[in-house]
Design an enzyme around this catalytic site. Structure first.
Site, PDB file in Angstrom:
ATOM      1  N   CYS A   1     -73.736 -25.754  19.940  1.00  0.00           N
ATOM      2  CA  CYS A   1     -72.285 -25.740  19.699  1.00  0.00           C
ATOM      3  C   CYS A   1     -71.725 -24.424  20.235  1.00  0.00           C
ATOM      4  CB  CYS A   1     -72.017 -25.876  18.199  1.00  0.00           C
ATOM      5  SG  CYS A   1     -70.302 -26.256  17.833  1.00  0.00           S
TER       6      CYS A   1
ATOM      7  N   TYR B   1     -72.474 -10.420   5.300  1.00  0.00           N
ATOM      8  CA  TYR B   1     -73.308 -11.268   6.151  1.00  0.00           C
ATOM      9  C   TYR B   1     -74.774 -10.808   6.121  1.00  0.00           C
ATOM     10  CZ  TYR B   1     -75.986 -12.761  10.024  1.00  0.00           C
ATOM     11  OH  TYR B   1     -77.045 -13.243  10.750  1.00  0.00           O
TER      12      TYR B   1
ATOM     13  N   ASP C   1     -71.291 -15.903  10.216  1.00  0.00           N
ATOM     14  CA  ASP C   1     -71.142 -15.022  11.381  1.00  0.00           C
ATOM     15  C   ASP C   1     -70.350 -15.791  12.442  1.00  0.00           C
ATOM     16  OD1 ASP C   1     -72.886 -16.843  12.504  1.00  0.00           O
ATOM     17  OD2 ASP C   1     -74.167 -15.338  13.423  1.00  0.00           O
TER      18      ASP C   1
ATOM     19  N   GLU D   1     -81.390  -8.191  11.931  1.00  0.00           N
ATOM     20  CA  GLU D   1     -79.982  -8.529  11.719  1.00  0.00           C
ATOM     21  C   GLU D   1     -79.061  -7.414  12.204  1.00  0.00           C
ATOM     22  OE1 GLU D   1     -78.734 -11.283  11.057  1.00  0.00           O
ATOM     23  OE2 GLU D   1     -80.529 -12.369  10.489  1.00  0.00           O
TER      24      GLU D   1
ATOM     25  N   CYS E   1     -72.274 -31.686  22.729  1.00  0.00           N
ATOM     26  CA  CYS E   1     -72.084 -32.584  21.588  1.00  0.00           C
ATOM     27  C   CYS E   1     -73.057 -33.769  21.616  1.00  0.00           C
ATOM     28  CB  CYS E   1     -70.654 -33.097  21.541  1.00  0.00           C
ATOM     29  SG  CYS E   1     -69.465 -31.783  21.266  1.00  0.00           S
TER      30      CYS E   1
HETATM   31 FE1  SF4 Z   1     -70.334 -28.648  17.768  1.00  0.00          FE
HETATM   32 FE2  SF4 Z   1     -70.116 -30.884  19.207  1.00  0.00          FE
HETATM   33 FE3  SF4 Z   1     -71.967 -30.637  17.280  1.00  0.00          FE
HETATM   34 FE4  SF4 Z   1     -69.414 -30.871  16.664  1.00  0.00          FE
HETATM   35  S1  SF4 Z   1     -70.662 -32.396  17.697  1.00  0.00           S
HETATM   36  S2  SF4 Z   1     -70.861 -29.448  15.765  1.00  0.00           S
HETATM   37  S3  SF4 Z   1     -68.441 -29.710  18.292  1.00  0.00           S
HETATM   38  S4  SF4 Z   1     -71.849 -29.464  19.201  1.00  0.00           S
END
Ligand code: SF4
Length: 460
Positions: free
Chosen positions: A252, A180, A198, A96, A259
């Protein structure tokens, strides 16, 4: 000071702002509740995980994805296979600290070498700071390694070799262990059901719950901690926290989130907002009346978690509208005069004076050529005087200003050298590690004390 020769150079150092400050407590339900056009105030539920069934579903989806897709990393193996709780906590702790400000790919090799050299707290406690700095070289932010070792010494000498067993005690008792790191060690090593926040977690949570207020502000950070603590899976807290961070690191991502591949997309309100906007736009394009309700922020004039009125949702950014940060402070620029002081030693080889920096502050405790910060606007002659005063203080004897030769500015010299190295000339490449000029004649590894260095050597 007869046999000493000196060459002075100016250089620029950049200093940055400090870490995240302590977050004051934020109260649940304190968000804006302004009414719009006589209608009841929109619920602030947009930003909450208020449905227990949804929380369960989100945990399940995230953990299933993590089990299937997680990266194989050496600290994860140790966290699962190491039976000794102190060694396990130590293994997680080292990872970490190394991962703060440094990419996973870079850390792996450092981590393996570190754990091979110091597999236990006791081994690390016995190492010298020079050894720690040597292994840390290239990771940056040397104070991390130094504090890690200080804390290991404390565990060995004051806590009988026993790591504190809760996140609260880890943070309270170990220098360099913040909220954290304490949460990560406690959840991954001990199974304590405590969340972590984080940069990756901030991004994921802000998108999941459309949080567009400054994500570095204490009230928002506090809300994110409350959210992380509420969301963490009670039976697999360490895996859940790692899964949330892994999602931020690999799916993400800051600029191009995937997504379509996201295991929690059905719980993501930023994505929902984008989909609604697209549906609305396509119906308008087809000349149809919108049956999809308009999308808007949760409150009017004052929701502390929505984007500020001056920076509303920008459709072209999609889900990357979140998170948002206040504009970065400009880095502080410092100019220093550095002096390379050399003499010919007993066996005819060149010797150089290096000194240790103060034990706190920038590059604390590291060794360098003597340097002194320069006030802005000094002329070259004035800089020379400042440097001579500084050297005299170091040497405890007069230093002839005339023996100082200005050799240039470090940044300009680097740029020039880079330009030369990337030029088209062939056959002039320097071998990796080879030293230019006479400096190459120094015997590596010879270290003298300051007193010995300043004493004129016997002629060869
Ligand atoms: Fe992130 Fe897209 Fe998943 Fe939403 S849908 S948490 S913006 S990767």
């Amino acid at each position: 000071m007869g046999p000493l020769r000196a060459a002075a150079a100016r250089g620029l150092r950049r200093g940055g702002g400090g870490g995240r400050g302590a977050a004051p407590a934020a109260r649940e339900g304190s968000k804006g509740s302004a009414a719009r056009g006589g209608r009841p105030a929109p619920p602030a539920a947009l930003h909450l995980f208020g449905d227990p069934a949804e929380v369960e579903a989100l945990r399940g989806s995230l953990l299933a994805w993590y089990d299937e897709c997680k990266r194989d990393l050496p600290w994860r193996v140790l966290a699962v296979t190491e039976p000794d709780v102190n060694r396990r906590a130590y293994a997680v702790w080292v990872s970490e600290i190394m991962l703060q400000q440094t990419q996973v790919a870079t850390v792996i090799d450092y981590y393996n070498r570190w754990m091979q050299k110091w597999p236990t707290l006791q081994a690390l406690a016995e190492a010298s700071l020079e050894e720690v700095n040597e292994l840390w070289a290239g990771l940056g932010y040397y104070s991390r390694g130094k504090r890690l070792q200080e804390a290991a010494r404390k565990v060995v000498s004051e806590l009988a070799g026993q790591m504190p067993r809760t996140a609260e005690d880890l943070q309270k008792l170990l220098p360099g262990v913040g909220r954290y790191t304490a949460g990560a060690i406690a959840s991954i090593s001990y199974g304590q059901a405590t969340g972590v926040v984080d940069g990756n977690v901030i991004r994921v949570l802000c998108r999941l719950r459309c949080i567009g207020a400054d994500s570095s502000s204490p009230p928002v950070i506090d809300r994110l901690w409350a959210m992380a603590n509420a969301l963490v899976d009670r039976s697999r807290p360490g895996d859940f926290n790692q899964a949330l961070m892994e999602l931020g690191a690999t799916v993400c991502t800051p600029k191009a989130p995937l997504c379509g591949e996201c295991p929690v997309k059905q719980h993501c309100r930023a994505r929902l907002r984008v989909e609604k906007e697209l549906a609305l736009a396509s119906r308008k394009l087809l000349g149809k009346l919108p049956v999809v309700p308009d999308v808007e922020d949760c409150g009017v004039g004052g929701c502390p978690l929505c984007p500020p009125a001056a920076e509303p949702w920008d459709s072209s950014l999609g889900v990357t509208n979140f998170p948002r940060k206040a504009a970065k402070k400009q880095p502080r620029v410092e100019q220093t005069a550095t002096c390379v002081l050399e003499r010919r030693g007993r066996r005819g080889a060149l010797e150089y004076l290096i000194v240790q920096r103060p034990s706190s502050g920038l590059l604390a405790g590291l060794w360098e050529f003597p340097s002194v910060p320069l006030a802005p606007g000094l002329q070259q002659e004035q800089q020379r005087e400042v440097l001579v005063d500084h050297l005299q203080a170091w040497a405890g004897q007069p230093v002839a200003a005339g023996s100082l030769r200005f050799i240039g500015e470090v940044l300009r010299a680097c740029e020039r050298q880079r330009g030369e190295e990337s030029g088209p000339a062939t056959g002039s490449k320097r071998k990796r590690g080879a030293k230019p000029g006479a400096a190459g004649s120094t015997r590596p590894g010879t270290q003298l004390s300051l007193r010995t260095f300043l004493r004129a050597p016997n002629p060869p």
